[in-house]
Design an enzyme around this catalytic site. Structure first.
Site, PDB file in Angstrom:
ATOM      1  N   ASN A 191       0.840  -1.199   0.000  1.00 25.73           N
ATOM      2  CA  ASN A 191       0.000   0.000   0.000  1.00 25.73           C
ATOM      3  C   ASN A 191       0.879   1.254   0.000  1.00 25.73           C
ATOM      4  OD1 ASN A 191      -2.950  -0.655   0.138  1.00 25.73           O
ATOM      5  ND2 ASN A 191      -2.276  -1.880   1.871  1.00 25.73           N
ATOM      6  N   HIS A 221      11.432   0.926   3.991  1.00 24.49           N
ATOM      7  CA  HIS A 221      11.018   1.514   2.719  1.00 24.49           C
ATOM      8  C   HIS A 221      11.928   2.694   2.411  1.00 24.49           C
ATOM      9  CE1 HIS A 221       7.348  -0.863   3.092  1.00 24.49           C
ATOM     10  NE2 HIS A 221       7.189  -0.351   4.296  1.00 24.49           N
TER      11      HIS A 221
END
Length: 268
Positions: A191, A221
């Site tokens: 997501n 990330h």
């Protein structure tokens, strides 16, 4: 003092965190009126803990006219319920932003919000820095990519793997492509990639690399933006949720931060 009414869809680890923190720390501005979950017993458990209703259906939620509905369930739930929520003039805060990689669904959501004078507020989830990323995009043409590193346990079960278990010994890049493809193959894991893409260059243009790192105890990330005169590098590393290793607790707190901003006299 106006108090806004909230309903939560999803009673898993993220929905539970949001419900408990909002009821404890944001109760001056928000009233949680109820919880809807795929299993009514799960909704009742969380509802009992935060002293609100447990709903059986979305219609029951809509009948209570919340100001905001928080989706903390899944991309499928967002796709099933998103348009109907907006059609009833209710603002929506979806954690499963990956659903918006579907262009038709994105357009339907946008049209429903415009027609019914309400908004979709997308929380930053397990990443961030969208202010500087979107500002950079206004300056010039840029390229954006996101590299995700997770443990095999966090990635196992993704449709892309077709039942294959990832190595517990060897680090490997298991996917390289664009955000639009990534969310199809890893609906519970990326997501953040779609959120980054929506905030920048779009799901067709934002590059995604997903890596399995044995022994890795975090979700990491790294967002990279490169233009002619600007370069941005954002790294976020968090420990996975104990209840759900595929998600990050930070995602729940990004919703709480968004709620605080919505009612703050000075916002960031």
């Amino acid at each position: 003092m106006k108090k806004y009414k909230l309903a939560i869809i999803g009673s898993g680890s993220l929905g539970s965190i949001i419900g408990k923190v909002v009821s404890q720390k944001l109760s001056e501005k928000y009233e949680i009126i109820g919880v809807l979950s795929r299993k009514i017993e799960n909704a009742k458990k969380l509802a009992d803990e935060i002293d609100c209703k447990a709903y059986n259906t979305l219609n029951e939620v809509i009948d209570d006219k919340p100001d905001y509905i928080i989706e903390a369930a899944s991309t499928d739930v967002f796709k099933d319920m998103g348009v109907e929520i907006l059609t009833n003039g209710i603002n929506l805060i979806p954690l499963s932003a990956g659903a918006l990689a579907d262009k038709e669904f994105y357009n339907n959501i946008k049209e429903a919000a415009l027609k019914n004078n309400c908004q979709v507020h997308i929380p930053s989830g397990a990443v961030g820095g969208f202010d500087v990323l979107s500002a950079s995009l206004l300056m010039e043409d840029v390229e954006v990519s996101i590299i995700t590193e997770k443990s095999p346990n966090s990635l196992n079960g993704a449709p892309f793997l077709k039942g294959k278990k990832l190595s517990e010994e060897k680090a490997e890049e298991i996917f390289a492509g664009f955000a639009m493809e990534a969310i199809e193959h890893f609906p519970e894991n990326v997501n953040v990639a779609v959120t980054t893409a929506l905030a920048t260059t779009g799901v067709e243009n934002t590059k995604v690399s997903i890596n399995s790192i044995p022994g890795f105890e975090s979700n990491k990330h790294e967002i990279k933006l490169v233009g002619e005169t600007i370069s941005v590098n954002i790294i976020v590393e968090t420990t996975p949720s104990k209840d759900n290793p595929k998600s990050s607790t930070l995602a729940a707190y990004s919703v709480i931060s968004l709620l605080k901003n919505l009612v703050a006299p000075i916002t960031f």
